[in-house]
Design a protein around this motif. Structure first.
Motif, PDB file in Angstrom:
ATOM      1  N   ALA A  54      78.073-104.389  17.403  1.00 49.63           N
ATOM      2  CA  ALA A  54      77.591-105.456  18.292  1.00 49.63           C
ATOM      3  C   ALA A  54      76.344-104.974  19.014  1.00 49.63           C
ATOM      4  O   ALA A  54      76.337-103.899  19.617  1.00 49.63           O
ATOM      5  CB  ALA A  54      78.683-105.840  19.292  1.00 49.63           C
ATOM      6  N   ASN A  55      75.285-105.749  18.937  1.00 53.30           N
ATOM      7  CA  ASN A  55      73.961-105.315  19.382  1.00 53.30           C
ATOM      8  C   ASN A  55      73.450-106.245  20.482  1.00 53.30           C
ATOM      9  O   ASN A  55      73.102-107.388  20.235  1.00 53.30           O
ATOM     10  CB  ASN A  55      72.997-105.326  18.190  1.00 53.30           C
ATOM     11  N   GLN A  56      73.399-105.741  21.721  1.00 53.06           N
ATOM     12  CA  GLN A  56      73.000-106.586  22.845  1.00 53.06           C
ATOM     13  C   GLN A  56      71.502-106.872  22.856  1.00 53.06           C
ATOM     14  O   GLN A  56      71.042-107.857  23.423  1.00 53.06           O
ATOM     15  CB  GLN A  56      73.391-105.907  24.158  1.00 53.06           C
ATOM     16  N   HIS A  57      70.696-106.023  22.211  1.00 52.12           N
ATOM     17  CA  HIS A  57      69.249-106.184  22.263  1.00 52.12           C
ATOM     18  C   HIS A  57      68.756-107.340  21.393  1.00 52.12           C
ATOM     19  O   HIS A  57      67.669-107.830  21.585  1.00 52.12           O
ATOM     20  CB  HIS A  57      68.563-104.887  21.841  1.00 52.12           C
ATOM     21  N   PHE A  58      69.519-107.748  20.424  1.00 53.88           N
ATOM     22  CA  PHE A  58      69.085-108.814  19.531  1.00 53.88           C
ATOM     23  C   PHE A  58      70.021-110.027  19.594  1.00 53.88           C
ATOM     24  O   PHE A  58      70.042-110.843  18.701  1.00 53.88           O
ATOM     25  CB  PHE A  58      68.983-108.285  18.095  1.00 53.88           C
ATOM     26  N   LEU A  60      73.223-110.123  19.342  1.00 56.96           N
ATOM     27  CA  LEU A  60      74.281-110.057  18.316  1.00 56.96           C
ATOM     28  C   LEU A  60      75.531-109.422  18.902  1.00 56.96           C
ATOM     29  O   LEU A  60      76.066-108.448  18.375  1.00 56.96           O
ATOM     30  CB  LEU A  60      73.772-109.260  17.107  1.00 56.96           C
ATOM     31  N   GLN A  61      75.985-109.967  20.046  1.00 60.36           N
ATOM     32  CA  GLN A  61      77.208-109.464  20.672  1.00 60.36           C
ATOM     33  C   GLN A  61      78.410-110.346  20.361  1.00 60.36           C
ATOM     34  O   GLN A  61      79.525-109.977  20.694  1.00 60.36           O
ATOM     35  CB  GLN A  61      77.023-109.374  22.192  1.00 60.36           C
ATOM     36  N   LYS A  62      78.171-111.497  19.739  1.00 56.88           N
ATOM     37  CA  LYS A  62      79.270-112.386  19.384  1.00 56.88           C
ATOM     38  C   LYS A  62      79.463-112.382  17.878  1.00 56.88           C
ATOM     39  O   LYS A  62      78.495-112.298  17.109  1.00 56.88           O
ATOM     40  CB  LYS A  62      78.986-113.800  19.882  1.00 56.88           C
ATOM     41  N   ASN A  81      89.022-107.739  11.751  1.00 63.26           N
ATOM     42  CA  ASN A  81      88.548-106.939  12.880  1.00 63.26           C
ATOM     43  C   ASN A  81      89.393-107.099  14.140  1.00 63.26           C
ATOM     44  O   ASN A  81      88.996-106.616  15.209  1.00 63.26           O
ATOM     45  CB  ASN A  81      87.093-107.303  13.189  1.00 63.26           C
ATOM     46  N   ASN A  82      90.530-107.809  14.002  1.00 61.56           N
ATOM     47  CA  ASN A  82      91.445-107.989  15.133  1.00 61.56           C
ATOM     48  C   ASN A  82      90.721-108.590  16.349  1.00 61.56           C
ATOM     49  O   ASN A  82      90.800-108.098  17.469  1.00 61.56           O
ATOM     50  CB  ASN A  82      92.099-106.653  15.515  1.00 61.56           C
ATOM     51  N   ILE A  83      89.988-109.687  16.092  1.00 58.71           N
ATOM     52  CA  ILE A  83      89.246-110.389  17.142  1.00 58.71           C
ATOM     53  C   ILE A  83      89.807-111.805  17.245  1.00 58.71           C
ATOM     54  O   ILE A  83      90.076-112.451  16.227  1.00 58.71           O
ATOM     55  CB  ILE A  83      87.740-110.419  16.815  1.00 58.71           C
ATOM     56  N   THR A  89      82.638-112.453  23.259  1.00 57.51           N
ATOM     57  CA  THR A  89      81.545-111.500  23.466  1.00 57.51           C
ATOM     58  C   THR A  89      82.080-110.094  23.316  1.00 57.51           C
ATOM     59  O   THR A  89      82.984-109.672  24.046  1.00 57.51           O
ATOM     60  CB  THR A  89      80.920-111.681  24.858  1.00 57.51           C
ATOM     61  N   LEU A  90      81.540-109.367  22.383  1.00 61.32           N
ATOM     62  CA  LEU A  90      82.013-108.018  22.085  1.00 61.32           C
ATOM     63  C   LEU A  90      81.297-106.995  22.956  1.00 61.32           C
ATOM     64  O   LEU A  90      80.155-107.200  23.379  1.00 61.32           O
ATOM     65  CB  LEU A  90      81.767-107.692  20.605  1.00 61.32           C
ATOM     66  N   LYS A  91      81.968-105.919  23.201  1.00 61.55           N
ATOM     67  CA  LYS A  91      81.379-104.823  23.952  1.00 61.55           C
ATOM     68  C   LYS A  91      80.242-104.219  23.135  1.00 61.55           C
ATOM     69  O   LYS A  91      80.374-104.040  21.927  1.00 61.55           O
ATOM     70  CB  LYS A  91      82.434-103.758  24.239  1.00 61.55           C
ATOM     71  N   PRO A  92      79.068-103.931  23.738  1.00 60.91           N
ATOM     72  CA  PRO A  92      77.959-103.348  22.977  1.00 60.91           C
ATOM     73  C   PRO A  92      78.395-102.092  22.224  1.00 60.91           C
ATOM     74  O   PRO A  92      79.026-101.202  22.796  1.00 60.91           O
ATOM     75  CB  PRO A  92      76.924-103.014  24.058  1.00 60.91           C
ATOM     76  N   GLY A  93      78.081-102.031  20.940  1.00 62.39           N
ATOM     77  CA  GLY A  93      78.466-100.896  20.111  1.00 62.39           C
ATOM     78  C   GLY A  93      79.809-101.055  19.425  1.00 62.39           C
ATOM     79  O   GLY A  93      80.202-100.198  18.631  1.00 62.39           O
TER      80      GLY A  93
END
Length: 620
Positions: A54-58, A60-62, A81-83, A89-93
């Motif tokens: 998950a990439n917060q800079h682009f 791409l956290q969802k 992925n057990n989501i 909203t995923l934790k960055p990384g």
């Protein structure tokens, strides 16, 4: 017969691909074994997996955004992925498994993906930032030969994602999947083997690594799995390294008494050094004050000689706080500014800009305003390599009429945005002040602003080495303080040049074409003179030069030709009407003539900043 079968077996074995580990960085422009995973004539395709974070800079956290990037149904990723929800909203990384179809294209495996560029960017940022090293920038360039290093908004790229299919000759028996895993700082073979519940031996064998091999961040490895993939996120933070293996970063932390004592001793020594430095600074400032008095008298005498009058003092002398000698104060005391800048975090920058809100906080191209510790600041978004040049420039200058640099926020790597934090003078940019119908600048403030800008340009042209041409002087890069004094911004965006240097990029200033550009390219210092002339015309008329107003043609009446209404009448019609009659016509004429001289077609006929200061010094 047995010998023949043996030869056939050898031939078939050699035809299978051997996947090697490529230790070079994602942005490397050199191809190595493992830069792309080779394929053979037997296994043409397979179903396998990639790992993406998950990439917060682009943005791409969802999961829904990640699935859209990779053209995968988000529902297919939830159970894997057990989501709970695609919009979570995923934790960055946070690592996400992505199922893909890996195809043999030519001699390499790849999962081809069509990507439309949402904003102007570079190939390296796409490969190493957006796709996190799952495709090297060199590979991306080769797959898109029509594209250069910079890709415009809306550009379409084929992104060859790294993948591989098992051939059962990788040294690992009964491999079902080879999962492509991008390494980050701190990743190592041991935590990776624990994360996927496989042996270290299998992981090394799948990538043709020796037990003592080192793996590096911004590279990829293949994770051999004998069953469907799952990631264990509950591994220890610092697993003990095995003998002989070197991870990408040390994970073992020890509390050593000797080391602690060393830290204490270092702190004491550092404190003493700072104290000595402060005492030295005090002595330096005291000596500097004495030097300033001598320098002022010397500079006044020189101006008197240059102006051809030895019996009368220079018009610049006697102007408190306005002498052009101020422009020559550049003590080396500030050479350490780049080591004393405040280092902000990206969360701080997002907070003060309301997450880069374009409606309320954006004040220019990639420039945002904010409030830090009750002080207004400008936050400029820049590339990492540009950041270093600006900081280096600000470490060499010291002038009251230059916007101060407060701090910096570095990106995670060379391919993400970084930010510089500057002071934001209370009255904003000069263009806004001239456009404000309710609070227009009076004449005295306009002449003072012209003098301030001339002073700082004189400093940049004559008082630093090598000479520095700003190359972007305009009313939007000039800011006005609460006391109506001017400060020049955007320092460091161009390289330092001498007066004979040619600049290959500048061809217009606020919409006016630089006359010498089509033939010889502009002499850099003379471009600043031309731009200053445009600023003078805006100060006189209040008009915006970028809106197509032909300011240069508007002062044609100063050429001495026959013009209806006479010179003074046309000058009055050219002056900002909001000033009414609250100005001296002689000063307005003087400024207009000076502006006309600055925008002469022949750069050699334009005055120097030294000459300009002599004229303006009589007005302020």
């Amino acid at each position: 017969m047995i010998y023949l079968l043996f030869l056939i077996w050898i031939t078939v074995s050699l035809s299978f691909a051997e996947q090697f580990y490529d230790p070079s960085d994602c942005s490397s422009d050199t191809s190595h074994p493992g830069s792309r995973y080779t394929c053979d004539s037997v296994r043409q395709s397979c179903r396998t997996y990639l790992v993406y974070r998950a990439n917060q800079h682009f943005g791409l956290q969802k999961l829904v955004n990640i699935s859209a990037l990779f053209r995968i149904n988000p529902d297919e990723l939830l159970h894997l992925n057990n989501i709970a929800s695609p919009s979570e909203t995923l934790k960055p990384g946070r690592e996400v498994l992505l199922p893909i179809t890996c195809l043999c294209s030519g001699q390499y495996f790849q999962a081809g993906l069509n990507y439309t560029v949402p904003e102007r960017t570079s190939i390296s940022e796409i490969a190493c930032g957006v796709f996190e090293g799952l495709s090297k920038s060199l590979t991306l360039l080769r797959e898109n030969p029509s594209q250069g290093n910079d890709v415009e908004l809306g550009g379409k790229l084929l992104v060859p994602l790294r993948c591989s299919c098992p051939d059962n000759f990788t040294g690992v028996n009964q491999v079902k999947y080879l999962v492509t895993y991008p390494l980050l700082e701190g990743d190592g073979i041991i935590p990776l083997s624990m994360k996927f519940s496989i042996s270290v031996h299998d992981l090394l064998a799948a990538n043709h690594l020796e037990p003592k091999s080192t793996v590096f961040p911004n590279t990829t490895v293949l994770v051999p799995l004998k069953s469907d993939p799952s990631i264990n996120f509950n591994i220890p933070d610092s697993p003990p390294p095995t003998p002989g293996f070197l991870p990408t970063a040390t994970v073992e932390k020890t509390k050593n008494t000797k080391l602690k004592n060393l830290y204490i001793a270092g702190s004491i020594v550092g404190f003493l050094l700072v104290t000595v430095a402060l005492l030295a600074c005090g002595l330096y400032v005291k000596a500097l004050k004495k030097w300033k008095g001598e320098r002022l008298q010397s500079f006044t005498d020189r101006n008197s000689v240059l102006s051809g009058s030895t019996a009368r003092s220079s018009p610049l002398s006697g102007q408190t706080g306005r002498s052009s000698t101020n422009s020559c104060l550049s003590p080396d005391l500030l050479a350490g500014i780049k080591f004393s800048l405040y280092n902000y975090g990206i969360d701080d920058i997002k907070r003060v800009t309301n997450d880069f809100n374009e409606d309320t906080n954006k004040i220019g191209e990639q420039v945002y305003k904010g409030l830090i510790d009750n002080e207004s600041v400008m936050i400029k978004q820049m590339k990492f390599e540009d950041i270093r040049r600006v900081i280096d420039m600000h470490s060499k200058i010291n002038h009251v009429n230059i916007v101060n640099l407060h701090g910096v926020c570095y990106g995670e790597n060379d391919f993400t945005w970084s930010y510089l934090v500057f002071e934001f003078p209370a009255n904003g940019c000069l263009r806004d002040c001239l456009s404000d119908q309710a609070h227009r600048l009076d004449w005295s403030r306009r002449t003072q602003i012209a003098f301030d800008v001339a002073t700082v340009l004189h400093y940049l042209h004559y008082c630093i080495f090598p000479s520095y041409a700003h190359m972007s002087v305009n009313s939007r890069n000039i800011y006005v303080t609460s006391k109506w004094r001017a400060k020049l911004a955007n320092i460091g965006s161009t390289l330092a040049v001498t007066s004979s240097t040619r600049n290959e990029n500048a061809d217009t200033v606020d919409g006016l074409v630089i006359p010498e550009y089509p033939m010889t390219r502009p002499a850099s210092l003379k471009v600043d003179i031309f731009a200053f002339g445009v600023v003078l015309l805006e100060l006189i008329s209040g008009n915006d030069a970028t809106k197509g107003t032909l300011l240069k043609d508007s002062i044609g009446f100063l050429g001495g030709g026959e013009n209806e209404g006479g010179c003074f009448e046309q000058l009055r019609s050219f002056i900002d009407p909001c000033l009414k009659d609250e100005y001296l016509l002689a000063e307005a004429l003087c400024l207009a003539v000076l502006a006309k001289a600055c925008i002469e077609d022949d750069p050699l006929r334009r005055p120097s900043m030294d000459d300009i200061l002599k004229v303006l010094g009589r007005m302020v």
